[in-house]
Scaffold this active site. Structure first.
Site, PDB file in Angstrom:
ATOM      1  N   HIS A  16       0.867  -1.188   0.000  1.00 50.86           N
ATOM      2  CA  HIS A  16       0.000   0.000   0.000  1.00 50.86           C
ATOM      3  C   HIS A  16       0.902   1.236   0.000  1.00 50.86           C
ATOM      4  CE1 HIS A  16       1.031   0.210   4.226  1.00 50.86           C
ATOM      5  NE2 HIS A  16       0.572  -1.017   4.403  1.00 50.86           N
ATOM      6  N   HIS A  72       4.051   1.307   2.174  1.00 52.43           N
ATOM      7  CA  HIS A  72       5.237   0.628   1.628  1.00 52.43           C
ATOM      8  C   HIS A  72       5.866   1.472   0.518  1.00 52.43           C
ATOM      9  CE1 HIS A  72       2.813  -3.033   2.908  1.00 52.43           C
ATOM     10  NE2 HIS A  72       3.928  -3.185   3.576  1.00 52.43           N
ATOM     11  N   SER A 112      -2.442   0.039   6.499  1.00 52.07           N
ATOM     12  CA  SER A 112      -1.973  -1.292   6.899  1.00 52.07           C
ATOM     13  C   SER A 112      -2.573  -2.302   5.940  1.00 52.07           C
ATOM     14  CB  SER A 112      -2.450  -1.582   8.324  1.00 52.07           C
ATOM     15  OG  SER A 112      -2.396  -2.976   8.582  1.00 52.07           O
ATOM     16  N   ARG A 137      -3.631  -5.013   6.724  1.00 46.42           N
ATOM     17  CA  ARG A 137      -4.768  -5.636   7.423  1.00 46.42           C
ATOM     18  C   ARG A 137      -6.035  -4.773   7.376  1.00 46.42           C
ATOM     19  NH1 ARG A 137      -0.515  -7.732  11.175  1.00 46.42           N
ATOM     20  NH2 ARG A 137      -0.627 -10.006  11.077  1.00 46.42           N
TER      21      ARG A 137
END
Ligand code: PAF
Length: 289
Positions: free
Chosen positions: A37, A40, A188, A190
């Protein structure tokens, strides 16, 4: 745009890195578990600016997940990651499988004491043994001059800096700011588990960290008061939330700061919550005079 080279084997990656080093190239390394994402991508951009060659690793490391955690379901999408890396002109993706990373009879693990048993380490015992071990392995495989980590995982950053200092690992650790959604929610991989409503509600996590920071900078002395105000704000906005911890600590040993008026230095407020099935962590770091 030249295609990225995808390397699956440890020895091949080591040979390439060695060759690059001997050719005088500066290697920047971004370790990831994939499902990239914009957080990064900000690490990759920084690595690109500061190095001749950028290596990104994509490896969902099983040893840092506890039994019952989301190792199996952790989001994965290599094709999308490849395209994102290509857009950023990444030079190499190191993409090993478990057998490459953990050969039969793997027995060596890196155990850092004290700081790894607090906060995340208390809730996820053994997690940082997995992280420290795989990161040291990845450093030995990619042989970077610099490696890039996100402040979002504040304790991981502290642990990796400790690892590098204590074991004299010749890699410069660069910590990059947390990238957030427009509403403040920390990016994140997640977050994909969250419904739209949960995403909206979870913006309160960053608001609560900002509240904690402003109370401290206004001169509130009692940490308990700050923790309870933050906790109340979170509970009011995320129905059924489980707060796993909120802590006010220093940013090196992760010791709790109880008497704020007597403290000068970096303050880290960090938290972990569970909303429905998703575990979210976030933090804010600032200097207090
Ligand atoms: O932050 C992560 O994505 C992981 O903990 C890391 C550093 C890639 C090690 O598996």
């Amino acid at each position: 745009m030249p295609d990225i080279k995808v390397i699956n084997e440890v020895e091949a990656m080591q040979e390439i890195s060695e060759f690059l080093r001997l050719s005088g190239k500066k290697i920047g390394f971004v370790p990831t578990m994939g499902y990239l994402h914009s957080g990064h991508l900000s690490l990759i951009k920084k690595a690109k600016e500061e190095n001749d060659i950028v290596i990104v690793s994509i490896y969902v490391n099983p040893t840092q997940f506890l039994k019952g955690e989301d190792f199996e379901t952790y989001p994965r999408n290599f094709e999308a990651d490849y395209e994102l890396c290509k857009n950023e002109s990444v030079d190499y993706i190191f993409y090993p499988d478990n057998l490459q990373m953990y050969k039969r009879n793997h027995m060596t693990n890196v155990m850092i004491s004290n700081i790894t048993t607090k906060l995340e380490g208390e809730i996820r015992p053994g997690h940082f043994i997995g992280v420290a071990t795989v990161v040291l392995k990845l450093f030995n495989i990619t042989k970077p001059h610099s490696a890039y980590f996100g402040q979002k995982d504040a304790q991981q950053c502290i642990v990796i800096k400790r690892l590098v200092e204590d074991l004299n690992v010749d890699v410069k650790i660069e910590i990059c700011e947390t990238v957030r959604e427009e509403n403040g929610l920390a990016k994140s991989s997640r977050n994909v588990y969250l419904s739209d409503e949960e995403k909206e509600n979870s913006k309160v996590l960053f608001r609560s960290l900002e509240l904690g920071k402003s109370l401290i900078l206004e001169g509130v002395n009692e940490t308990d008061k700050i923790l309870s105000e933050m906790g109340n704000l979170i509970k009011q906005n995320i129905p059924g939330v489980e707060i796993q911890y909120i802590a006010v600590t220093d940013n090196e040993l992760l010791n709790n700061i109880n008497e704020l008026n007597n403290y000068t230095g970096n303050v880290l407020i960090s938290l972990a919550v569970k909303t429905n099935k998703t575990r979210l962590i976030d933090n804010i770091l600032f200097y207090k005079n």
